[in-house]
Design a protein around this motif. Structure first.
Motif, PDB file in Angstrom:
ATOM      1  N   MET A   1       0.818  -1.191   0.000  1.00  0.00           N
ATOM      2  CA  MET A   1       0.000   0.000   0.000  1.00  0.00           C
ATOM      3  C   MET A   1       0.867   1.263   0.000  1.00  0.00           C
ATOM      4  N   THR A   2       1.934   1.262   0.787  1.00  0.00           N
ATOM      5  CA  THR A   2       2.814   2.422   0.847  1.00  0.00           C
ATOM      6  C   THR A   2       3.471   2.686  -0.500  1.00  0.00           C
ATOM      7  N   ALA A   3       3.851   1.613  -1.189  1.00  0.00           N
ATOM      8  CA  ALA A   3       4.481   1.772  -2.502  1.00  0.00           C
ATOM      9  C   ALA A   3       3.514   2.417  -3.495  1.00  0.00           C
ATOM     10  N   VAL A   4       2.248   2.066  -3.394  1.00  0.00           N
ATOM     11  CA  VAL A   4       1.239   2.643  -4.280  1.00  0.00           C
ATOM     12  C   VAL A   4       1.115   4.136  -4.013  1.00  0.00           C
ATOM     13  N   LEU A   5       1.060   4.504  -2.739  1.00  0.00           N
ATOM     14  CA  LEU A   5       0.963   5.921  -2.382  1.00  0.00           C
ATOM     15  C   LEU A   5       2.189   6.697  -2.842  1.00  0.00           C
ATOM     16  N   LEU A   6       3.361   6.100  -2.701  1.00  0.00           N
ATOM     17  CA  LEU A   6       4.583   6.760  -3.151  1.00  0.00           C
ATOM     18  C   LEU A   6       4.579   6.938  -4.665  1.00  0.00           C
ATOM     19  N   ASP A   7       4.110   5.923  -5.393  1.00  0.00           N
ATOM     20  CA  ASP A   7       4.017   6.025  -6.852  1.00  0.00           C
ATOM     21  C   ASP A   7       3.028   7.105  -7.257  1.00  0.00           C
ATOM     22  N   GLU A   8       1.881   7.158  -6.573  1.00  0.00           N
ATOM     23  CA  GLU A   8       0.880   8.175  -6.885  1.00  0.00           C
ATOM     24  C   GLU A   8       1.408   9.571  -6.572  1.00  0.00           C
ATOM     25  N   THR A   9       2.094   9.698  -5.447  1.00  0.00           N
ATOM     26  CA  THR A   9       2.661  10.994  -5.069  1.00  0.00           C
ATOM     27  C   THR A   9       3.719  11.422  -6.079  1.00  0.00           C
ATOM     28  N   ALA A  10       4.548  10.486  -6.517  1.00  0.00           N
ATOM     29  CA  ALA A  10       5.575  10.799  -7.507  1.00  0.00           C
ATOM     30  C   ALA A  10       4.932  11.263  -8.820  1.00  0.00           C
ATOM     31  N   THR A  11       3.826  10.633  -9.192  1.00  0.00           N
ATOM     32  CA  THR A  11       3.117  11.038 -10.406  1.00  0.00           C
ATOM     33  C   THR A  11       2.565  12.448 -10.248  1.00  0.00           C
ATOM     34  N   VAL A  12       1.981  12.731  -9.112  1.00  0.00           N
ATOM     35  CA  VAL A  12       1.436  14.068  -8.846  1.00  0.00           C
ATOM     36  C   VAL A  12       2.558  15.103  -8.873  1.00  0.00           C
ATOM     37  N   VAL A  13       3.675  14.796  -8.253  1.00  0.00           N
ATOM     38  CA  VAL A  13       4.815  15.719  -8.231  1.00  0.00           C
ATOM     39  C   VAL A  13       5.308  15.992  -9.645  1.00  0.00           C
ATOM     40  N   ARG A  14       5.403  14.958 -10.470  1.00  0.00           N
ATOM     41  CA  ARG A  14       5.832  15.141 -11.861  1.00  0.00           C
ATOM     42  C   ARG A  14       4.863  16.040 -12.626  1.00  0.00           C
ATOM     43  N   GLU A  15       3.573  15.814 -12.450  1.00  0.00           N
ATOM     44  CA  GLU A  15       2.567  16.620 -13.148  1.00  0.00           C
ATOM     45  C   GLU A  15       2.590  18.068 -12.670  1.00  0.00           C
ATOM     46  N   LEU A  16       2.766  18.265 -11.372  1.00  0.00           N
ATOM     47  CA  LEU A  16       2.871  19.627 -10.850  1.00  0.00           C
ATOM     48  C   LEU A  16       4.121  20.319 -11.386  1.00  0.00           C
ATOM     49  N   ALA A  17       5.214  19.579 -11.516  1.00  0.00           N
ATOM     50  CA  ALA A  17       6.450  20.151 -12.049  1.00  0.00           C
ATOM     51  C   ALA A  17       6.272  20.559 -13.512  1.00  0.00           C
ATOM     52  N   VAL A  18       5.559  19.751 -14.277  1.00  0.00           N
ATOM     53  CA  VAL A  18       5.282  20.096 -15.681  1.00  0.00           C
ATOM     54  C   VAL A  18       4.460  21.380 -15.733  1.00  0.00           C
ATOM     55  N   ALA A  19       3.447  21.477 -14.879  1.00  0.00           N
ATOM     56  CA  ALA A  19       2.614  22.684 -14.837  1.00  0.00           C
ATOM     57  C   ALA A  19       3.435  23.896 -14.413  1.00  0.00           C
ATOM     58  N   ALA A  20       4.293  23.737 -13.408  1.00  0.00           N
ATOM     59  CA  ALA A  20       5.132  24.848 -12.947  1.00  0.00           C
ATOM     60  C   ALA A  20       6.072  25.310 -14.053  1.00  0.00           C
ATOM     61  N   ASP A  21       6.636  24.372 -14.789  1.00  0.00           N
ATOM     62  CA  ASP A  21       7.511  24.739 -15.907  1.00  0.00           C
ATOM     63  C   ASP A  21       6.734  25.499 -16.981  1.00  0.00           C
ATOM     64  N   SER A  22       5.510  25.060 -17.231  1.00  0.00           N
ATOM     65  CA  SER A  22       4.662  25.742 -18.201  1.00  0.00           C
ATOM     66  C   SER A  22       4.337  27.159 -17.736  1.00  0.00           C
ATOM     67  N   PHE A  23       4.038  27.303 -16.458  1.00  0.00           N
ATOM     68  CA  PHE A  23       3.750  28.627 -15.905  1.00  0.00           C
ATOM     69  C   PHE A  23       4.976  29.530 -16.016  1.00  0.00           C
ATOM     70  N   ALA A  24       6.157  28.974 -15.786  1.00  0.00           N
ATOM     71  CA  ALA A  24       7.392  29.755 -15.896  1.00  0.00           C
ATOM     72  C   ALA A  24       7.594  30.233 -17.342  1.00  0.00           C
ATOM     73  N   ALA A  25       7.308  29.360 -18.291  1.00  0.00           N
ATOM     74  CA  ALA A  25       7.446  29.739 -19.704  1.00  0.00           C
ATOM     75  C   ALA A  25       6.467  30.855 -20.061  1.00  0.00           C
ATOM     76  N   ARG A  26       5.244  30.756 -19.562  1.00  0.00           N
ATOM     77  CA  ARG A  26       4.254  31.801 -19.832  1.00  0.00           C
ATOM     78  C   ARG A  26       4.677  33.123 -19.197  1.00  0.00           C
ATOM     79  N   ALA A  27       5.258  33.051 -17.999  1.00  0.00           N
ATOM     80  CA  ALA A  27       5.744  34.274 -17.352  1.00  0.00           C
ATOM     81  C   ALA A  27       6.850  34.906 -18.185  1.00  0.00           C
ATOM     82  N   GLU A  28       7.752  34.087 -18.698  1.00  0.00           N
ATOM     83  CA  GLU A  28       8.836  34.607 -19.534  1.00  0.00           C
ATOM     84  C   GLU A  28       8.282  35.278 -20.788  1.00  0.00           C
TER      85      GLU A  28
END
Length: 74
Positions: A1-28
């Motif tokens: 169960m913990t491994a599943v949560l860690l995998d889900e959290t890692a996926t969320v972190v990756r998606e948030l990082a993609v969004a943050a990078d996109s926001f940075a590009a729009r700011a530029e």
């Protein structure tokens, strides 16, 4: 169960990082438009404000990413 949560959290972190990078590009993009606009004009102000909003959104996401990474490592 913990491994599943860690995998889900890692996926969320990756998606948030993609969004943050996109926001940075729009700011530029908005900063570039601001720099091309004539000083003191409404156009310059609008682009400056837009850049500020994108940077603020990016920072919020990066803070949330850091919080999620800390919660999974501890």
């Amino acid at each position: 169960m913990t491994a599943v949560l860690l995998d889900e959290t890692a996926t969320v972190v990756r998606e948030l990082a993609v969004a943050a990078d996109s926001f940075a590009a729009r700011a530029e993009e908005q900063e570039a438009c601001r720099d091309r606009a004539r000083p003191g004009t409404a156009v310059q102000h609008r682009h400056a404000h837009s850049a500020t909003l994108w940077r603020t959104a990016e920072r919020c996401l990066r803070v949330r990413i850091a919080e999620l990474e800390c919660s999974t490592s501890g």
